[in-house]
Design an enzyme around this catalytic site. Structure first.
Site, short mmCIF file in Angstrom:
data_model
loop_
_atom_site.label_atom_id
_atom_site.label_comp_id
_atom_site.label_asym_id
_atom_site.label_seq_id
_atom_site.Cartn_x
_atom_site.Cartn_y
_atom_site.Cartn_z
N CYS A 156 22.72 125.75 61.45
CA CYS A 156 22.14 126.31 62.85
C CYS A 156 20.43 127.09 62.46
CB CYS A 156 23.07 127.32 63.05
SG CYS A 156 24.44 127.94 61.68
N TYR A 157 20.85 128.06 61.15
CA TYR A 157 19.78 128.32 60.49
C TYR A 157 18.51 127.14 60.43
CZ TYR A 157 22.38 132.37 59.77
OH TYR A 157 23.09 133.99 59.54
#
Length: 353
Positions: A156-157
């Protein structure tokens, strides 16, 4: 869309009880070209899916199967919403049966086996499959994903940082100083998964804001690896993740230094041109800023380009960590692999308030 495809594809989900697993279910039950045929969970085996997740009532009639009883080899594609190490333990068998694999964990994100084993502290079970897998960030790797058998769905990051920086690196010019990139990133608590940990308790996370993984986070080598592939050069990245007291949402602020010879460039136009044909990437008008609520529940990622002075360019990126940061991106990969429109099943409008 592939005109020769006359039937729905059969989908299996391994690990359907976590946050990304139920998000996959929420998206796939409304996908017009998908039939969910197997959902495995050792702990919940025999329990109706809609009993565990009432939001899916009247949308799905399946029960969870044990890993031993659920025949994944009859699927066209299997999603792994599991801890690291599970997908690679089953990949050989599935691929040998002609099944596509999309892993939402880290088993196929890092091409360098030594780097993977250093950060994840487990041996890689199938380096040969890793070598032929592709990194599933569609807006960056679309051409490589068309005929692939195994996809490593991005973290996600990394999704926010890579899409936030790609227009500055994926061109004939590199516009920024690669020795000075800072990614200051924040995530909702669902990003930590559903496991029982004291740091995820309401009393620990509500009314609180904290950094973690400052000295080293598993997403750091993933981000650096992809940035170096994009730029063809070494990257120095400072990456600091933070936990914020909300359920879902991710916001990354990326600080960069503009190289002197490019200080007259219109960076707003650079970003708008790069993403003008990308349905899920919204470059906001100059002077407008994204927020997490504006992408909640959607597969959209919003980017704002901000010229602070002659030297400093700040990129703001917001996404839903469970959708574009995980399950939605995985479905986008599935759509691409099977020749569907990338947006089918993913045209959800963000939820407000």
């Amino acid at each position: 869309m592939n005109k020769s495809l006359l039937r729905k594809i059969k989908v299996g989900i391994v690990g359907g009880t976590g946050y990304t697993g139920v998000e996959l279910l929420r998206i796939l039950v409304r996908h017009p070209l998908v039939e969910i045929s197997v959902i495995t969970s050792r702990k919940e085996s025999g329990i109706a899916v809609d009993q565990l997740y009432p939001n899916l009532r009247k949308h799905i009639n399946l029960k969870f199967s044990s890993p031993e009883d659920g025949d994944l080899t009859k699927c066209d594609v299997v999603f792994f919403a599991t801890p690291h190490g599970v997908a690679m333990s089953q990949a050989y068998n599935l691929i040998n049966h002609g099944v596509k694999v999309i892993d939402l964990a880290a088993d196929f994100r890092l091409k360098n086996v030594d780097v993977f084993e250093e950060w994840y502290k487990i041996p890689h079970a199938c380096p040969e499959i890793l070598a032929m897998s592709e990194y599933g960030l569609v807006e960056i790797n679309r051409s490589k994903l068309l005929n692939v058998n195994v996809v490593g769905n991005p973290g996600c990051y990394p999704t926010t940082v890579l899409l936030g920086l790609a227009p500055l690196l994926q061109s004939e010019q590199i516009f920024i100083d690669l020795n000075r990139i800072i990614a200051d990133c924040k995530s909702g608590i669902s990003g930590a998964g559903k496991k029982l940990e004291s740091s995820s308790l309401f009393a620990e996370s509500a009314d609180n804001f904290r950094a973690y993984g400052v000295s080293g986070h598993r997403h750091h080598p993933e981000i650096v690896s992809q940035l170096e592939i994009m730029s063809g050069k070494k990257i120095n990245l400072i990456f600091v993740p933070h936990l914020v007291p909300m359920i879902r949402g991710m916001f990354s602020t990326i600080y960069t230094k503009i190289l002197p010879k490019y200080r007259d460039i219109d960076f707003q136009k650079i970003f708008e041109d790069r993403y003008k044909d990308e349905y899920f990437v919204d470059v906001m008008p100059s002077g407008n800023f994204p927020d997490t609520r504006s992408v909640r529940g959607s597969n959209t990622i919003r980017i704002s380009v901000n010229r602070i002075n002659d030297e400093d360019l700040v990129i703001l990126v917001a996404q839903d960590n469970l959708v574009k940061g995980a399950a939605g991106q995985a479905v986008q990969n599935m759509n691409l692999i099977f020749g569907f429109s990338e947006v089918i099943g993913l045209e959800h409008v963000a939820i407000l308030p």
